[in-house]
Structures are given as structure tokens and as C-alpha cells.
Design a protein around this motif. Structure first.
Motif, PDB file in Angstrom:
ATOM      1  N   SER A  36       0.825  -1.213   0.000  1.00 20.54           N
ATOM      2  CA  SER A  36       0.000   0.000   0.000  1.00 20.54           C
ATOM      3  C   SER A  36       0.856   1.260   0.000  1.00 20.54           C
ATOM      4  N   GLY A  37       1.972   1.220  -0.730  1.00 17.37           N
ATOM      5  CA  GLY A  37       2.849   2.380  -0.856  1.00 17.37           C
ATOM      6  C   GLY A  37       3.834   2.566   0.287  1.00 17.37           C
ATOM      7  N   ASN A  38       3.752   1.754   1.329  1.00 19.05           N
ATOM      8  CA  ASN A  38       4.652   1.872   2.472  1.00 19.05           C
ATOM      9  C   ASN A  38       5.716   0.783   2.422  1.00 19.05           C
ATOM     10  N   PRO A  39       6.967   1.129   2.806  1.00 19.57           N
ATOM     11  CA  PRO A  39       8.030   0.117   2.796  1.00 19.57           C
ATOM     12  C   PRO A  39       7.691  -1.050   3.722  1.00 19.57           C
ATOM     13  N   LEU A  40       8.066  -2.241   3.309  1.00 14.13           N
ATOM     14  CA  LEU A  40       7.800  -3.448   4.086  1.00 14.13           C
ATOM     15  C   LEU A  40       9.113  -4.209   4.204  1.00 14.13           C
ATOM     16  N   GLY A  41       9.573  -4.466   5.413  1.00 13.51           N
ATOM     17  CA  GLY A  41      10.860  -5.120   5.610  1.00 13.51           C
ATOM     18  C   GLY A  41      10.792  -6.215   6.649  1.00 13.51           C
ATOM     19  N   GLY A  42      11.968  -6.742   6.990  1.00 16.07           N
ATOM     20  CA  GLY A  42      12.071  -7.777   8.005  1.00 16.07           C
ATOM     21  C   GLY A  42      11.685  -9.163   7.522  1.00 16.07           C
ATOM     22  N   LYS A  46      14.546  -2.991   7.052  1.00 13.94           N
ATOM     23  CA  LYS A  46      13.372  -2.293   7.599  1.00 13.94           C
ATOM     24  C   LYS A  46      12.794  -1.267   6.631  1.00 13.94           C
ATOM     25  N   ASP A  47      13.660  -0.641   5.830  1.00 12.22           N
ATOM     26  CA  ASP A  47      13.178   0.373   4.881  1.00 12.22           C
ATOM     27  C   ASP A  47      12.644  -0.244   3.589  1.00 12.22           C
ATOM     28  N   GLY A  48      12.550  -1.583   3.534  1.00  8.99           N
ATOM     29  CA  GLY A  48      12.014  -2.279   2.365  1.00  8.99           C
ATOM     30  C   GLY A  48      13.041  -2.575   1.290  1.00  8.99           C
ATOM     31  N   SER A  49      14.291  -2.204   1.511  1.00  9.64           N
ATOM     32  CA  SER A  49      15.310  -2.383   0.472  1.00  9.64           C
ATOM     33  C   SER A  49      15.986  -3.748   0.576  1.00  9.64           C
TER      34      SER A  49
END
Length: 120
Positions: free
Chosen positions: A36-42, A62-65
Motif C-alpha cells: 500500500s505504498g509503504n516500505p515493508l521489511g524484516g 526495515k526500509d524495504g530495500s
């Protein structure tokens, strides 16, 4: 008989080579995972080649990268379930379909490309 034994020995030595032969030069890739446009990490993204290449897993920060090396080509991708308790809770909103390999969910990998993976 002697010829057969020598031939068998040669075939055995050639067939037992442990060196992995790549079918192309690996290229550096990086990308971002979002929901939904927000970074997803972990979590860990798994890339399954649909042609040349090898299965690769990249941890997502954590920043989705994420970043790593892949051989150029087409890959199916999915999310590997995290082993960290806090992260598992954050990913509960993610659809279960993303935790399973799906050959229709693909990404094309080329040198220098930034991959954008939206898990919406």
C-alpha cells in the motif's frame, strides 16, 4: 575390458565435477518491497528463475530495500516467512498468497535495474 575400465574412470571423473557452471554473468540488483505504498521489511524475498539462474534469497531491510546478484532473466518471487517474532506480527496483514511460489507473479531482471515489488 581395459578400455572399458578407462572409459568408465574418465566418465566418472568428468561427471563428478563439483564446480557450478553459471549460464550468464551475475548482475547487481537492488529493489524495494512495499505494501500500500509503504516500505515493508524484516522478511526474505526468494527469487526462483524461470530460465537460467539459481534460486536466490535476499533479506529485506526495515526500509524495504534489498540487494544482491542475479543472472539476467525472468524470475518468479515470493516472501519467505520471517523467523523473528516482532516481524512476523507486522506481516500478518500480508496476503497468504505472497508466501507461496506463483509462476504468474514475475519480475524481469536486467543489469543496473531497481526492482519495485508491490505486495498489495
Amino acid at each position: 575390458m581395459r578400455f572399458f575400465l578407462i572409459l568408465l574412470l574418465i566418465v566418472g571423473l568428468v561427471g563428478c565435477s563439483s564446480e557450478v557452471q553459471l549460464k550468464g554473468a551475475p548482475v547487481n540488483v537492488s529493489g524495494k518491497v512495499s505494501q500500500s505504498g509503504n516500505p515493508l521489511g524484516g522478511m526474505v524475498m526468494v527469487f526462483q528463475p524461470l530460465g537460467d539462474g539459481h534460486v536466490r534469497e535476499f533479506p529485506v531491510h526495515k526500509d524495504g530495500s534489498f540487494n544482491g546478484e542475479l543472472i539476467s532473466g525472468e524470475y518468479a518471487y515470493y516472501v519467505a516467512k520471517p523467523t523473528v517474532q516482532g516481524v512476523a506480527q507486522a506481516l500478518k496483514s500480508l496476503s497468504p498468497k505472497y508466501f507461496n511460489a506463483d509462476l504468474s507473479r514475475t519480475v524481469a531482471v536486467e543489469a543496473g535495474q531497481q526492482l519495485a515489488i508491490a505486495l498489495d
